[in-house]
Enzyme design. Structure first.
Site, PDB file in Angstrom:
ATOM      1  N   CYS A 112      -7.470  -3.063   7.127  1.00 19.38           N
ATOM      2  CA  CYS A 112      -7.055  -1.667   7.302  1.00 19.38           C
ATOM      3  C   CYS A 112      -6.161  -1.514   8.544  1.00 19.38           C
ATOM      4  O   CYS A 112      -5.031  -1.985   8.539  1.00 19.38           O
ATOM      5  CB  CYS A 112      -8.260  -0.740   7.336  1.00 19.38           C
ATOM      6  N   HIS A 217     -11.001  -1.880   2.505  1.00 19.60           N
ATOM      7  CA  HIS A 217     -12.150  -2.237   3.351  1.00 19.60           C
ATOM      8  C   HIS A 217     -13.126  -3.123   2.565  1.00 19.60           C
ATOM      9  O   HIS A 217     -14.126  -2.627   2.041  1.00 19.60           O
ATOM     10  CB  HIS A 217     -12.863  -0.973   3.841  1.00 19.60           C
ATOM     11  N   GLU A 219     -15.379  -5.041   3.630  1.00 18.20           N
ATOM     12  CA  GLU A 219     -16.731  -5.053   4.217  1.00 18.20           C
ATOM     13  C   GLU A 219     -17.592  -3.917   3.694  1.00 18.20           C
ATOM     14  O   GLU A 219     -18.821  -3.977   3.807  1.00 18.20           O
ATOM     15  CB  GLU A 219     -16.647  -5.019   5.757  1.00 18.20           C
TER      16      GLU A 219
END
Ligand code: MN
Length: 240
Positions: A112, A217, A219
């Site tokens: 990001c 993202h 994660e």
């Protein structure tokens, strides 16, 4: 710790109304690195920049995480009412760190804001605000009132890219929690994924062990096998 892979992540200064400042990173990044077999170690951005060359030598890999906007002054950009959370200390730290990581050929995963600051560090520029610059673009800023794992759009991945080999697909559904994106990519980076509206969603640097940046993202998608693979391939590259 001879067999432990030390993965550096950056802890960013946060101020609070009723207590002193803290240095923070969302836990999801730490969990993703732990699950992938690395040891996440935090580097606060108030470390002296003179310490960075030796620190780069001591770590096996580096993650550039999400966060506030890069100061437009650093890429010849313009002020925009939607630019927020500029952090001069973090900008300076990451812009000093990135060339050292690349010169040492340490694996780098940029997420990001990370992909944006990577592009700026190498001389590229950003859209200060996608919706202002590209009114016809689809919505990319699915925050803060949406789950961070909301799959907002599809990303088309260059079939011959390192990223496509890792994800195992040319079309990947992703979350999307950004209002900025790469405008002019630096020639040093290869653009390897776009959203349907043409917004750049991933870059990589061939000729290095592992340099991949994604605008989404991963994660926040811990259940997605393709995103687990992105982290595990990153940690595996740090092992080699
Ligand atoms: Mn997006």
């Amino acid at each position: 710790l001879p067999d432990q892979l030390l993965i550096a992540l950056i802890a960013t200064r946060q101020t609070h109304l009723k207590r002193g400042p803290t240095y923070e990173i969302p836990q999801a990044y730490l969990d993703a690195i732990l699950t992938a077999g690395g040891l996440p170690i935090l580097l606060p951005t108030n470390l002296p920049l003179t310490a960075l060359p030796e620190l780069v030598n001591r770590f096996d890999g580096f993650v550039l995480s999400g966060g506030g906007d890069v100061d437009p002054a650093l890429y010849g950009g313009r002020a925009n009412a939607n630019v927020h959370a500029i952090n001069a200390e973090r900008d300076a730290f990451e812009l000093a760190l990135i060339p050292l990581v690349l010169a040492a050929d340490k694996p780098l995963l940029a997420i990001c804001r990370g992909v944006q600051v990577l592009n700026v560090a190498l001389g590229g520029s950003l859209y200060e605000d996608i919706a202002s610059a590209l009114p016809a673009a689809q919505r990319h800023d699915w925050y803060p009132n949406y789950p961070r794992d909301y799959l907002a759009h599809t990303v088309e991945v260059e079939p011959s890219s390192h990223l496509a080999r890792i994800l195992g697909t040319r079309k990947q559904r992703t979350n999307s929690l950004h209002h900025q994106a790469i405008w002019q990519p630096t020639p040093a980076l290869e653009v390897v994924a776009h959203a349907e509206d043409g917004v750049i969603e991933a870059v990589e640097l061939s000729g290095k062990r592992f340099v991949i940046g994604v605008q989404w993202h991963p994660e926040c998608l811990p259940e997605e096998p393709a995103m687990q693979k992105l982290f595990s391939e990153f940690v595996n590259a740090a092992r080699e």
